[in-house]
Design an enzyme around this catalytic site. Structure first.
Site, PDB file in Angstrom:
ATOM      1  N   HIS A  62       0.622  -1.274   0.216  1.00  0.00           N
ATOM      2  CA  HIS A  62      -0.040   0.067   0.059  1.00  0.00           C
ATOM      3  C   HIS A  62       0.739   1.218  -0.036  1.00  0.00           C
ATOM      4  CE1 HIS A  62      -3.664  -2.323   0.570  1.00  0.00           C
ATOM      5  NE2 HIS A  62      -3.189  -2.597   1.655  1.00  0.00           N
ATOM      6  N   ASP A 111      -3.587 -10.691  -1.702  1.00  0.00           N
ATOM      7  CA  ASP A 111      -3.856 -10.167  -0.725  1.00  0.00           C
ATOM      8  C   ASP A 111      -5.623  -9.646  -0.862  1.00  0.00           C
ATOM      9  OD1 ASP A 111      -4.362  -7.865   1.301  1.00  0.00           O
ATOM     10  OD2 ASP A 111      -2.392  -8.403   1.779  1.00  0.00           O
ATOM     11  N   HIS A 140      -6.815  -6.892   0.030  1.00  0.00           N
ATOM     12  CA  HIS A 140      -6.960  -5.783  -0.015  1.00  0.00           C
ATOM     13  C   HIS A 140      -6.294  -5.421  -1.475  1.00  0.00           C
ATOM     14  CE1 HIS A 140      -7.192  -5.889   4.297  1.00  0.00           C
ATOM     15  NE2 HIS A 140      -7.884  -5.187   4.068  1.00  0.00           N
ATOM     16  N   ASP A 142      -5.021 -12.648   4.256  1.00  0.00           N
ATOM     17  CA  ASP A 142      -6.196 -12.143   4.975  1.00  0.00           C
ATOM     18  C   ASP A 142      -7.635 -12.543   4.041  1.00  0.00           C
ATOM     19  OD1 ASP A 142      -5.268 -10.326   2.994  1.00  0.00           O
ATOM     20  OD2 ASP A 142      -5.060  -8.683   4.070  1.00  0.00           O
TER      21      ASP A 142
END
Length: 398
Positions: free
Chosen positions: A139, A175, A177, A264
């Protein structure tokens, strides 16, 4: 349909030393460094580390960080590391996601150095595959920290590859995200293909990564996003993965495959809403291993990422990842070593899982067998295929 992976020949490595767990935002932060300690202990107990060269992690220099990050961010991280205080929120520091801690620059640069060493090992041919499970901080942006990520080790590694002769690099991010930082940094670079499969940004941080986000004017089609509906489980996730990732990576023919493995996406993860099992995640690792051999001459760099079910999920998932990197996958029905379970009970008071499986077969239906426009998942996958496949000369329809 199940995914399997044969063993492969060639040296593989993991870059790790215990001081990498110093990347620690504090006891109440979800990104607990114990997940790394538990992973490496479990991998050792399962015999996985015996098949990997273990490499000490070097420290990244400021010059290496500056190949991606603005000097003002590096200076702010250094300043606040030496004297933690009120945050510089415009730089993403001192927020709930990225609280400041003493030594933050050192810990963050160490993770970048570990990933850089994995990239270097693969590009020089010293390793055919290499991993850094503490990496995958996808990120972070050039000018600011974001989403538990201070510096973007993955982007720095890809930039290093390009600066050292790589002509094409494919990056696959699984991931939960969206891999927004890596995508943004290479959004207008036709040499880098970024593919992210994630829970839709309509429901989850960072709120980006839609099918229509396909790359800048000079790199149209090299940003690929599959925005998955909440509740997607193994069959749907693997269906989406195989409908998008292998065709594009094969067509792109990268010099190196780089992957980010935030786990996740698991049903037990407290921060998101996908429903994968460890078995589904393992199937993805094996598929990416095989894709590296098929499309990138075997050259594969794997990193960690998110994952906040720190005892029940992350250690098992990433031990399977390291086994895939070693070229010797673990039997998913393998019993979790009792010594490791005793350690988690004594050290953390937690009753750990008894097997390396969640009990699922990780089956999926191939995209070529038909597309259902009434299914949210299929509509999301088809939107991505329609947006990017023609830009690579591929037919988007089954």
């Amino acid at each position: 349909m199940t995914t399997s992976s044969p063993s492969c020949e060639g040296r593989a490595s993991v870059v790790f030393d215990p001081s990498l767990t110093e990347y620690d935002f504090g006891p109440d932060h979800p990104m607990a460094p114990l997940r790394v300690d538990l992973t490496m202990r479990l991998a050792e107990e399962c015999g996985v580390l015996a098949g990997l060269e273990q490499v000490v992690a070097p420290m990244a220099s400021d010059d290496l960080l500056a190949t991606v990050h603005e000097p003002q961010l590096i200076e702010a991280v250094q300043r606040m590391s030496a004297k933690p205080g009120p945050g510089e929120e415009l730089r993403g520091l001192g927020t709930d996601d990225n609280p400041v801690f003493r030594g933050m620059h050192h810990a963050s640069a160490h993770i970048v150095g570990a990933s850089h060493e994995a990239f270097r090992k693969v590009w020089t041919g010293e390793s055919i595959h290499s991993a850094n499970i503490t990496g995958g901080l996808h990120h972070a942006m050039p000018d600011r920290a974001s989403g538990f990520c201070i510096y973007n080790d993955v982007a720095i590694g890809i930039r290093w590859l390009l600066d050292n002769g790589a002509e094409r690099v494919a990056y696959v991010d699984v991931d939960v995200h969206h891999g927004d930082g890596v995508e943004a940094i290479f959004y207008d670079d036709p040499r880098v293909l970024t593919i992210s499969l994630h829970e839709s940004g309509r429901f989850l941080f960072p709120g980006t990564g839609f099918a229509t986000d396909t790359g800048g004017p000079d790199a149209e089609g090299t940003a690929v996003n599959v925005a998955l509906p909440p509740g997607t489980s193994d069959p749907g996730w693997l269906r989406a993965f195989h409908a998008v990732v292998p065709p594009l990576v094969r067509e792109f023919a990268p010099d190196v495959l780089v992957t980010q493995h935030g786990c996740d996406s698991h049903a037990d993860d407290p921060l998101a809403h996908l429903m994968l099992s460890v078995d589904g995640q393992r199937a993805a690792y094996l598929a990416l291993h095989d894709l590296a051999h098929e499309a990138a001459g075997g050259r594969w760099v794997a990193t960690g990422g998110g994952g906040y079910s720190v005892i029940r999920v992350v250690p098992r998932a990433w031990t399977h990842l390291l086994a895939a990197v070693s070229g010797r996958p673990l039997d998913q029905m393998l019993a979790v070593p009792e010594a490791w379970r005793e350690y988690t009970l004594e050290r953390y008071g937690a009753d750990a899982p008894r097997r390396m499986t969640d009990g699922g077969p990780a089956d999926y239906r191939r995209w070529e067998e038909g597309y259902d426009p009434a299914a949210w998942l299929d509509r999301a996958v088809q939107e991505t295929r329609v947006a990017v496949f023609p830009l690579h000369g591929l037919d988007p329809y089954p």
